[in-house]
Design a protein around this motif. Structure first.
Motif, PDB file in Angstrom:
ATOM      1  N   CYS A  45       0.870  -1.172   0.000  1.00 36.59           N
ATOM      2  CA  CYS A  45       0.000   0.000   0.000  1.00 36.59           C
ATOM      3  C   CYS A  45       0.910   1.226   0.000  1.00 36.59           C
ATOM      4  O   CYS A  45       1.360   1.681   1.057  1.00 36.59           O
ATOM      5  CB  CYS A  45      -0.901  -0.024   1.240  1.00 36.59           C
ATOM      6  N   PHE A  81      -2.357   6.254   1.791  1.00 32.61           N
ATOM      7  CA  PHE A  81      -3.033   6.745   2.999  1.00 32.61           C
ATOM      8  C   PHE A  81      -2.877   8.239   3.231  1.00 32.61           C
ATOM      9  O   PHE A  81      -3.661   8.826   3.981  1.00 32.61           O
ATOM     10  CB  PHE A  81      -2.590   5.938   4.225  1.00 32.61           C
ATOM     11  N   ILE A 116      -6.174   9.484   1.910  1.00 26.01           N
ATOM     12  CA  ILE A 116      -7.427   9.036   2.530  1.00 26.01           C
ATOM     13  C   ILE A 116      -7.795   9.968   3.682  1.00 26.01           C
ATOM     14  O   ILE A 116      -6.992  10.172   4.599  1.00 26.01           O
ATOM     15  CB  ILE A 116      -7.297   7.589   3.036  1.00 26.01           C
ATOM     16  N   MET A 174     -11.873   8.222   7.343  1.00 22.28           N
ATOM     17  CA  MET A 174     -11.963   6.927   6.670  1.00 22.28           C
ATOM     18  C   MET A 174     -10.767   6.023   6.972  1.00 22.28           C
ATOM     19  O   MET A 174     -10.696   4.896   6.497  1.00 22.28           O
ATOM     20  CB  MET A 174     -12.073   7.142   5.157  1.00 22.28           C
ATOM     21  N   ARG A 175      -9.813   6.525   7.755  1.00 20.34           N
ATOM     22  CA  ARG A 175      -8.563   5.790   7.954  1.00 20.34           C
ATOM     23  C   ARG A 175      -8.768   4.459   8.660  1.00 20.34           C
ATOM     24  O   ARG A 175      -8.260   3.427   8.203  1.00 20.34           O
ATOM     25  CB  ARG A 175      -7.569   6.649   8.750  1.00 20.34           C
ATOM     26  N   ARG A 187     -11.387   2.548   8.918  1.00 21.94           N
ATOM     27  CA  ARG A 187     -12.077   1.579   8.071  1.00 21.94           C
ATOM     28  C   ARG A 187     -11.148   1.022   6.993  1.00 21.94           C
ATOM     29  O   ARG A 187     -11.154  -0.181   6.709  1.00 21.94           O
ATOM     30  CB  ARG A 187     -13.295   2.226   7.407  1.00 21.94           C
ATOM     31  N   SER A 188     -10.339   1.878   6.404  1.00 21.44           N
ATOM     32  CA  SER A 188      -9.423   1.438   5.352  1.00 21.44           C
ATOM     33  C   SER A 188      -8.360   0.488   5.896  1.00 21.44           C
ATOM     34  O   SER A 188      -8.002  -0.495   5.248  1.00 21.44           O
ATOM     35  CB  SER A 188      -8.770   2.649   4.687  1.00 21.44           C
ATOM     36  N   GLU A 198      -9.893  -2.818   6.328  1.00 17.22           N
ATOM     37  CA  GLU A 198     -10.018  -3.504   5.042  1.00 17.22           C
ATOM     38  C   GLU A 198      -8.719  -4.193   4.658  1.00 17.22           C
ATOM     39  O   GLU A 198      -8.726  -5.322   4.154  1.00 17.22           O
ATOM     40  CB  GLU A 198     -10.437  -2.500   3.967  1.00 17.22           C
TER      41      GLU A 198
END
Length: 245
Positions: A107, A111, A114, A118-119, A121-122, A125
């Motif tokens: 990744c 980030f 982002i 939303m961090r 939740r990401s 994921e």
């Protein structure tokens, strides 16, 4: 016609920027596990135009490569850039990606775009995609201290007065207090992002990673021994935490 992501980043007219962009991909591969023959599934999380996937196909000869990119324009660019390469899957959502199957996940330069809301939740994921013994390699820009100063000067030479090229913002970031009023934009079809790196803080991101994962390694690129005090990129290698009990 606008400049593509590949042209604007990896084929920039500045040779130092081109070298740094390629170097960060090599760094990411070097920080990952070295048993490359055993890896069966690799995910590029937020793959952009697919540049890293070109390296992944060669580095992991027995693995399927998942190119995950939610922005439709970037995913289409990745399809063009990666046309003809074997073992590459393209995904705009998680619907077709089996959870818990990734031996390795990259990744890179994701980030910082982002939104903070939303961090968590990401990151969850990412954790859901990893196999129990898998690992994830995160690469993010260093936007505080000396790197913020030399990046800011470079940006001001190109677009003085933009959010990431204002003297006040560059000074704040150089002093370790990056601005918090980061503008939010959207990428198609409806992806909410911060377009600029300015305002991102790798130090708070590291703390967020430590809450979600077990941190195996922290380093920097392109010269790891110089650390994030001087280098423009921070890297973190994480693994799932062992189940309690």
């Amino acid at each position: 016609m606008g400049v593509s992501y590949t042209e604007g980043v990896f084929r920039d007219r500045n040779p130092v920027k081109r070298w740094l962009q390629q170097r960060r991909l090599h760094s990411a591969l070097g920080f990952a596990r070295q048993d490359r023959e055993a890896v069966r599934r690799v995910i590029d999380f937020g793959a952009g135009s697919g540049e890293l996937c070109k390296y992944l196909v060669r580095a992991y000869p027995n693995a399927s490569i998942v190119c995950y990119e939610p922005c439709s324009d970037l995913l289409e660019e990745a399809r063009i850039e990666l046309a003809g390469l074997p073992r590459v899957e393209f995904h705009a959502s998680f619907d077709g990606i089996a959870p818990g199957q990734a031996d390795l996940l990259f990744c890179l330069e994701v980030f910082e775009h982002i939104p903070l809301s939303m961090r968590a939740r990401s990151l969850a994921e990412v954790g859901a995609l990893l196999a129990d013994d898998g690992e994830a390699v995160f690469g993010v820009p260093v936007e505080v201290g000396l790197p913020a100063l030399y990046k800011g000067l470079f940006r001001m030479s190109r677009r003085y007065g933009a959010y990431d090229a204002r003297p006040k913002h560059v000074l704040m970031a150089t002093l370790g207090m990056p601005p918090q009023d980061r503008p939010v934009g959207r990428l198609p079809p409806d992806v909410e992002v911060h377009n600029e790196h300015m305002g991102f803080d790798h130090r708070t991101f590291r703390r967020a990673l430590a809450q979600e994962f077990s941190l195996a390694k922290a380093s920097a690129s392109p010269f790891p021994l110089l650390g994030t005090a001087l280098c423009p990129e921070a890297y973190f290698v994480v693994r799932k935490r062992a189940a309690a009990g």
